[in-house]
Design a protein around this motif. Sequence first.
Motif, short mmCIF file in Angstrom:
data_model
loop_
_atom_site.label_atom_id
_atom_site.label_comp_id
_atom_site.label_asym_id
_atom_site.label_seq_id
_atom_site.Cartn_x
_atom_site.Cartn_y
_atom_site.Cartn_z
N LYS A 10 0.82 -1.21 0.00
CA LYS A 10 0.00 0.00 0.00
C LYS A 10 0.86 1.26 0.00
N ASP A 11 2.17 1.06 0.01
CA ASP A 11 3.10 2.20 -0.01
C ASP A 11 3.07 2.86 -1.38
N ASN A 12 2.64 4.09 -1.43
CA ASN A 12 2.67 4.84 -2.70
C ASN A 12 3.34 6.19 -2.48
N LEU A 13 4.59 6.13 -2.04
CA LEU A 13 5.37 7.34 -1.81
C LEU A 13 5.46 8.13 -3.10
N THR A 14 5.20 9.43 -3.02
CA THR A 14 5.05 10.26 -4.20
C THR A 14 5.74 11.60 -3.99
N ALA A 15 6.42 12.10 -5.04
CA ALA A 15 7.06 13.42 -4.99
C ALA A 15 6.09 14.46 -5.52
N VAL A 16 5.67 15.37 -4.65
CA VAL A 16 4.64 16.34 -5.01
C VAL A 16 5.19 17.76 -4.90
N LEU A 17 5.01 18.51 -5.98
CA LEU A 17 5.41 19.92 -5.99
C LEU A 17 4.23 20.76 -5.54
N HIS A 18 4.37 21.44 -4.39
CA HIS A 18 3.28 22.26 -3.86
C HIS A 18 3.41 23.72 -4.27
N GLY A 19 4.56 24.12 -4.75
CA GLY A 19 4.78 25.50 -5.16
C GLY A 19 6.27 25.73 -5.35
N ILE A 20 6.63 26.95 -5.60
CA ILE A 20 8.03 27.29 -5.84
C ILE A 20 8.88 26.90 -4.62
N GLU A 21 9.91 26.13 -4.87
CA GLU A 21 10.85 25.66 -3.84
C GLU A 21 10.14 24.85 -2.74
N ASP A 22 9.05 24.21 -3.10
CA ASP A 22 8.28 23.44 -2.11
C ASP A 22 7.95 22.05 -2.66
N GLU A 75 5.14 12.46 -0.04
CA GLU A 75 3.95 12.13 0.72
C GLU A 75 3.28 10.88 0.17
N GLN A 76 2.47 10.27 0.99
CA GLN A 76 1.72 9.09 0.57
C GLN A 76 0.45 9.51 -0.16
N ARG A 77 0.19 8.86 -1.29
CA ARG A 77 -1.04 9.09 -2.03
C ARG A 77 -1.73 7.75 -2.29
N PRO A 78 -3.02 7.75 -2.50
CA PRO A 78 -3.71 6.48 -2.78
C PRO A 78 -3.20 5.85 -4.07
N ILE A 79 -3.15 4.52 -4.10
CA ILE A 79 -2.81 3.82 -5.34
C ILE A 79 -3.98 4.01 -6.29
N PRO A 80 -3.75 4.49 -7.51
CA PRO A 80 -4.87 4.82 -8.39
C PRO A 80 -5.62 3.59 -8.91
N ASP A 81 -6.90 3.77 -9.14
CA ASP A 81 -7.71 2.76 -9.82
C ASP A 81 -7.58 2.97 -11.32
N ILE A 82 -7.57 1.89 -12.09
CA ILE A 82 -7.40 2.01 -13.54
C ILE A 82 -8.71 1.76 -14.27
N SER A 83 -8.80 2.35 -15.46
CA SER A 83 -9.96 2.12 -16.33
C SER A 83 -9.63 0.98 -17.29
N ALA A 84 -10.57 0.65 -18.15
CA ALA A 84 -10.44 -0.52 -19.03
C ALA A 84 -9.25 -0.43 -19.98
N ASP A 85 -8.88 0.78 -20.38
CA ASP A 85 -7.80 0.93 -21.37
C ASP A 85 -6.48 1.33 -20.73
N GLU A 86 -6.37 1.25 -19.42
CA GLU A 86 -5.17 1.67 -18.71
C GLU A 86 -4.44 0.50 -18.07
N THR A 104 6.46 8.39 -8.50
CA THR A 104 5.60 7.79 -7.49
C THR A 104 5.78 6.28 -7.58
N ARG A 105 5.38 5.57 -6.57
CA ARG A 105 5.56 4.11 -6.62
C ARG A 105 4.56 3.46 -7.59
N TYR A 106 3.34 3.96 -7.63
CA TYR A 106 2.33 3.39 -8.53
C TYR A 106 1.67 4.50 -9.33
#
Length: 360
Positions: free
Chosen positions: A3-15, A19-30, A126-128
Motif C-alpha cells: 500500500k506504499d505509494n510514496l510520491t514526490a509532489v510539488l506544492h509550489g516554488i521551492e516546495d 507524501e503518501q497518495r492512494p494507489i490509483p484505480d485504472i480504467s479498461a484501457d489503462e 511515485t511508486r504506482y
Amino acid sequence: MTKDNLTAVLHGIEDMRLEQRPIPDISADEVLVAMDSVGICGSDVHYLTKGRIGHFVVTKPMVIGHESAGVVAKVGSKVKNLVVGDRIAIEPGVPCYKCDHCKQGSYNLCPDMAFCATPPYDGNLTRYYKHVADFCFKLPDHVTMEEGALLEPLSVGVHACNRAGVGLGSKVLILGAGPIGLVTLLVAQSMGATKILITDLVQQRLDIAKELGATHTLLMKPGDTAEDVADRVHQVMGVEPDQSIDCCGAESTTRLAIFATRSGGVVVIVGMGPSEMKLPLFNALAREVDIRGVFRYCNDYSAALALVASGRVNIKRLVTHHFDITETAKAFETARFGTGGAIKVMIHVQPRNSNNPVKF
C-alpha cells in the motif's frame, strides 16, 4: 501489492514534498505501473524554481516527473498489448484522439493533451502510476529500465532531427551540450550526419560530446556575438551547416543558428526560451533559411526504442547520478546545480537493476 505509494509532489516554488497518495484505480484501457526509474528533466527543475513554463503554471499540488519506465502491475479489461510483469517505457503524453491534429497524426499539437507533470496533470515520480496502455512501450530484455526512462529525451532528439531533415552526409550544428543537445547528437549520428559541431559554455560537457562522437566542439563565452561565433563555426567545420538545432532557446543561440546555417538550410528551435526575442529575420528570409519549431515529439518513441535496442545509440553515458526516491530533494539539488558534473540524474523508485532480467 504494497500500500506504499510514496510520491514526490510539488506544492509550489521551492516546495517539494514526499507524501503518501492512494494507489490509483485504472480504467479498461489503462495499466497500473509499478514505477522503476524516473529521470529529472530541466522542465521539472524549472517548475520547482519558477512555478511555471510559459503559460503552463503550477496552481495546485502536482506530482513531478515524466521521463520514466516501470513494470506493469495490473491491466485494464480492454488492454491486449501488455500483461502483468511487462517492463515498459512510458510515453508521458496522452492526446484526445478526436481533434484534427490527432486525426492527422500530429498528436503532440493536441490542445487537450494530458502530459505528465505539466499543469494541471500529475507526473509519475511515485511508486504506482496509471497510464493509457497505448502509450506504453514494452522493453526487450536487454534494454535496461534506465534506458527505458531515457527514451523520453531521446524521442525529443529524434523529433528534432526529423524536423530538421538530417540525413546521409548532413553537416549539423547543435547549440547546447546538455541532455537534449547530447541526445540530438546521438540521433544525428545515427541518421547519417558526417559532420556535427556542438557548442556549450562548459568544457566538461563538450568533452562528453566529443566522447559520444561529435566531430567538432566549440566553447562559447558569455558576451560572444552571434555573427562572430558564426564565423568561428564555419572555420571549425570547414563548411556552413545544413541544419542548426538550437537546444538552448536563448536569444543568442537562436541568432547564432540563423547566421551560421547555409542558405537554403534549416534552423530548428528545441529549447524553450523567452516568449519574445530579437532575431535577424531578414537574414533568414533573404537566404531562404527555414525556421521550424519543435514541441516534444510525435510518433517517435518506437524509433527511439529501436535505436537503443539495436545498439545504434548508446544513451547510458548520459546518466551520471543515481538516487532513491527517498532522496528526491538531493537528486533535484544535484540536477539543479550540476553537482559533480551532473548530466542526467536518475531516481530509482525500486532498487536499481532489480527489474533488469539480464545482468549489466
